[in-house]
Design an enzyme around this catalytic site. Sequence first.
Site, PDB file in Angstrom:
ATOM      1  N   LYS A  83      -1.201  -5.157   4.749  1.00  0.00           N
ATOM      2  CA  LYS A  83      -0.758  -4.022   3.948  1.00  0.00           C
ATOM      3  C   LYS A  83       0.763  -3.954   3.995  1.00  0.00           C
ATOM      4  O   LYS A  83       1.364  -3.789   5.054  1.00  0.00           O
ATOM      5  CB  LYS A  83      -1.363  -2.732   4.510  1.00  0.00           C
ATOM      6  CG  LYS A  83      -0.968  -1.495   3.741  1.00  0.00           C
ATOM      7  CD  LYS A  83      -1.760  -0.296   4.231  1.00  0.00           C
ATOM      8  CE  LYS A  83      -1.280   0.979   3.591  1.00  0.00           C
ATOM      9  NZ  LYS A  83      -1.985   2.146   4.133  1.00  0.00           N
TER      10      LYS A  83
ATOM     11  N   LYS B 170      -3.132  -5.755   0.259  1.00  0.00           N
ATOM     12  CA  LYS B 170      -2.722  -4.592  -0.514  1.00  0.00           C
ATOM     13  C   LYS B 170      -1.213  -4.479  -0.565  1.00  0.00           C
ATOM     14  O   LYS B 170      -0.600  -4.611   0.486  1.00  0.00           O
ATOM     15  CB  LYS B 170      -3.312  -3.360   0.182  1.00  0.00           C
ATOM     16  CG  LYS B 170      -2.899  -2.047  -0.408  1.00  0.00           C
ATOM     17  CD  LYS B 170      -3.484  -0.943   0.419  1.00  0.00           C
ATOM     18  CE  LYS B 170      -2.800   0.332   0.005  1.00  0.00           C
ATOM     19  NZ  LYS B 170      -3.042   1.387   0.930  1.00  0.00           N
TER      20      LYS B 170
END
Length: 316
Positions: free
Chosen positions: A188, A241
């Site tokens: 992330k 992400k």
Amino acid sequence: MVRETRLSVDQLISPIFVKEGKGGPVKSMPGVAQLSVDQAVKEAREVHKLGVPAVILFGIPAKKDEDASGAYDPEGIVQRAVKSIKDKVPEMVIITDVCLCEYMSHGHCGVPHPASGHPLLNKERVGERWIDNDASLELLTRVAISHAEAGADIVAPSDMMDGRVAAIRSGLDESGFVDTSILSYAVKYASAFYGPFRDAAESTPKFGDRRSYQMDPANVREAIREARLDAGEGADIVMVKPALAYLDVIAAVRCAVNLPIAAYNVSGEYSMIKAAAQKGWIDEKAVMMETLLAIRRAGADLIVTYFAKEAAKLLS
Ligand code: PBG
């Protein structure tokens, strides 16, 4: 017949924001709203009817505090939403976002470092290190167990603390939730593409930023390291992400681990398409489908996307 990549409705995951008290549309995300528990059940039913197999729940509590108590309250907003959706739409796979940022008064994903100077905001004392990694693990584990108790099928830690997959796995196992899976937000990035989400989840940090625990957008070898660490700690699915600006990362992680890979087509990616389409500058449906197909082509098995319902309609 010679098409190399296919997009199918059973690869999509639809996010739902559940809010204690009065919700409403999210201005920066056209078509997305903060829902009450009853509305969330209705939404889950609609998502299910369209053939989308899973939802991921985010909670916005009535009040935030210094202990993120709303995050592990058995009667918390996510816990109640999970129970109701399980009850009314039992076929739906329920994933819960496990994080502290929506529940902490300061909006960070972990517990502030004792030397961070919080609430004095004395940056010099610890540089950019706002959050105490290890102190956060205990709380995150507590949150994950409370979601499993409510009936979540998959818990999805999105905090980016090191070691949290192992901590959550052993916490779940010790509490008897051996079948609850972990979808780890393993990779992330500290991304500006989360802007609209932070409006939706009311989770913008009140001091500092998330760069001491989220990843540097410049790094891809680190992504492989993160994904392999989480795989070793017991993750069942690893997620990258954002998705669109990180297609190379999805491809690299696909080669590096043998777990299913999810990609999060995040709020900023969604809202850019919506905004350009509203101006009549692009063909929304075509751009949406091209984007989702590209994320699949890069190597993602599953896609979390605010377009899930719209894409499902086109795919059916
Ligand atoms: C919470 C969390 C974030 C997103 C998912 N879980 C935001 C953040 O790290 O600030 C972003 C999702 C999106 O932008 O759609 N930690």
